[in-house]
Design an enzyme around this catalytic site. Structure first.
Site, PDB file in Angstrom:
ATOM      1  N   HIS A  64       0.889  -1.208  -0.049  1.00  0.00           N
ATOM      2  CA  HIS A  64       0.045  -0.122  -0.034  1.00  0.00           C
ATOM      3  C   HIS A  64       0.891   1.393  -0.045  1.00  0.00           C
ATOM      4  O   HIS A  64       1.972   1.195   0.474  1.00  0.00           O
ATOM      5  CB  HIS A  64      -0.943  -0.008   1.212  1.00  0.00           C
ATOM      6  CG  HIS A  64      -0.263  -0.256   2.651  1.00  0.00           C
ATOM      7  ND1 HIS A  64       0.030  -1.492   2.869  1.00  0.00           N
ATOM      8  CD2 HIS A  64       0.036   0.587   3.431  1.00  0.00           C
ATOM      9  CE1 HIS A  64       0.583  -1.113   4.180  1.00  0.00           C
ATOM     10  NE2 HIS A  64       0.808  -0.198   4.396  1.00  0.00           N
TER      11      HIS A  64
ATOM     12  N   HIS B  18       0.900   5.126   1.205  1.00  0.00           N
ATOM     13  CA  HIS B  18       0.204   6.146   1.926  1.00  0.00           C
ATOM     14  C   HIS B  18      -0.012   7.395   1.165  1.00  0.00           C
ATOM     15  O   HIS B  18       1.094   8.188   0.780  1.00  0.00           O
ATOM     16  CB  HIS B  18       0.861   6.465   3.244  1.00  0.00           C
ATOM     17  CG  HIS B  18       1.007   5.304   4.261  1.00  0.00           C
ATOM     18  ND1 HIS B  18       0.085   5.272   5.257  1.00  0.00           N
ATOM     19  CD2 HIS B  18       1.782   4.284   4.313  1.00  0.00           C
ATOM     20  CE1 HIS B  18       0.415   3.941   6.085  1.00  0.00           C
ATOM     21  NE2 HIS B  18       1.455   3.353   5.309  1.00  0.00           N
TER      22      HIS B  18
HETATM   23  P1  AMP Z   1       1.850   0.379   7.604  1.00  0.00           P
HETATM   24  O1  AMP Z   1       2.229   0.658   8.798  1.00  0.00           O
HETATM   25  O2  AMP Z   1       2.624   1.050   6.061  1.00  0.00           O
HETATM   26  O3  AMP Z   1       1.672  -1.052   7.066  1.00  0.00           O
HETATM   27  O4  AMP Z   1       0.522   1.105   7.236  1.00  0.00           O
HETATM   28  C1  AMP Z   1      -0.649   0.549   7.693  1.00  0.00           C
HETATM   29  C2  AMP Z   1      -1.785   1.528   7.705  1.00  0.00           C
HETATM   30  O5  AMP Z   1      -3.066   0.613   7.533  1.00  0.00           O
HETATM   31  C3  AMP Z   1      -2.005   2.202   9.039  1.00  0.00           C
HETATM   32  O6  AMP Z   1      -1.758   3.725   8.714  1.00  0.00           O
HETATM   33  C4  AMP Z   1      -3.096   1.983   9.742  1.00  0.00           C
HETATM   34  O7  AMP Z   1      -3.613   2.963  10.504  1.00  0.00           O
HETATM   35  C5  AMP Z   1      -3.969   1.335   8.520  1.00  0.00           C
HETATM   36  N1  AMP Z   1      -5.044   0.686   8.502  1.00  0.00           N
HETATM   37  C6  AMP Z   1      -4.898  -0.616   9.468  1.00  0.00           C
HETATM   38  N2  AMP Z   1      -5.998  -1.124   9.047  1.00  0.00           N
HETATM   39  C7  AMP Z   1      -6.866  -0.480   8.544  1.00  0.00           C
HETATM   40  C8  AMP Z   1      -8.295  -0.428   8.083  1.00  0.00           C
HETATM   41  N3  AMP Z   1      -9.064  -1.581   8.345  1.00  0.00           N
HETATM   42  N4  AMP Z   1      -8.867   0.473   7.407  1.00  0.00           N
HETATM   43  C9  AMP Z   1      -8.135   1.672   7.244  1.00  0.00           C
HETATM   44  N5  AMP Z   1      -6.834   1.647   7.403  1.00  0.00           N
HETATM   45  C10 AMP Z   1      -6.251   0.670   8.189  1.00  0.00           C
END
Ligand code: AMP
Ligand code: ZN
Length: 137
Positions: free
Chosen positions: A101, A103
């Site tokens: 993903h 950001h």
């Molecule tokens: P990373 O640390 O780059 O893996 O980012 C994971 C991101 O996913 C974090 O910013 C979380 O807040 C977000 N996240 C986790 N679960 C969900 C969800 N169900 N819906 C939306 N965002 C999520």
């Protein structure tokens, strides 16, 4: 390929609801539930790739075009002063969900989102060694 145990596969493919800002055949852009700043969004491919290194090249190329398009709309709509694209790979880099993903983080003057690092130190010798190691791959 989808991974039945992956929450982002389920969100990207609409099995789990999300606040979706953009969707096409290959991607969904959703609002992050723990935003670093107002409007923080995540670009998710609909296929499962654990990280950048597993990502298909065509999907990788399209991801940046989609990120640019959505970021432009978000920046205007939300009146952002700046914008970060952040993409983590591996636990050591802060990745917590192991489905690729990106950001998309709108930034505002004095928002305290704290996406920064303290500049470290290097030497000409180490820079030359890094260059040698990478170019040898
Ligand atoms: P990373 O640390 O780059 O893996 O980012 C994971 C991101 O996913 C974090 O910013 C979380 O807040 C977000 N996240 C986790 N679960 C969900 C969800 N169900 N819906 C939306 N965002 C999520
Ligand atoms: Zn997945």
């Amino acid at each position: 390929m989808k991974d039945g145990n992956c929450i982002f596969c389920k969100i990207a493919n609409g099995e789990i609801p999300s606040t979706t800002l953009y969707e096409d055949d290959d991607f969904r852009v959703i609002l992050d539930l723990g935003p670093a700043a107002r409007g923080h969004a995540l670009l998710l491919p609909k296929e499962h790739y654990a990280n950048l290194f597993e990502l298909d090249d065509a999907v990788a190329a399209k991801a940046l075009v989609v990120a640019k398009t959505v970021a432009e709309k978000m920046k205007k709509a939300l009146g952002a002063d700046g914008f970060n694209l952040v993409q983590n790979n591996g636990e050591a880099a802060g990745q917590t969900v192991f489905h690729f993903h990106m950001h998309l983080i709108p930034r505002y003057e004095n928002d305290n989102a704290g996406i920064s690092w303290k500049p470290g130190e290097t030497t000409p010798e180490d820079m030359a060694e890094i260059k040698r190691l990478v170019e040898a791959q």
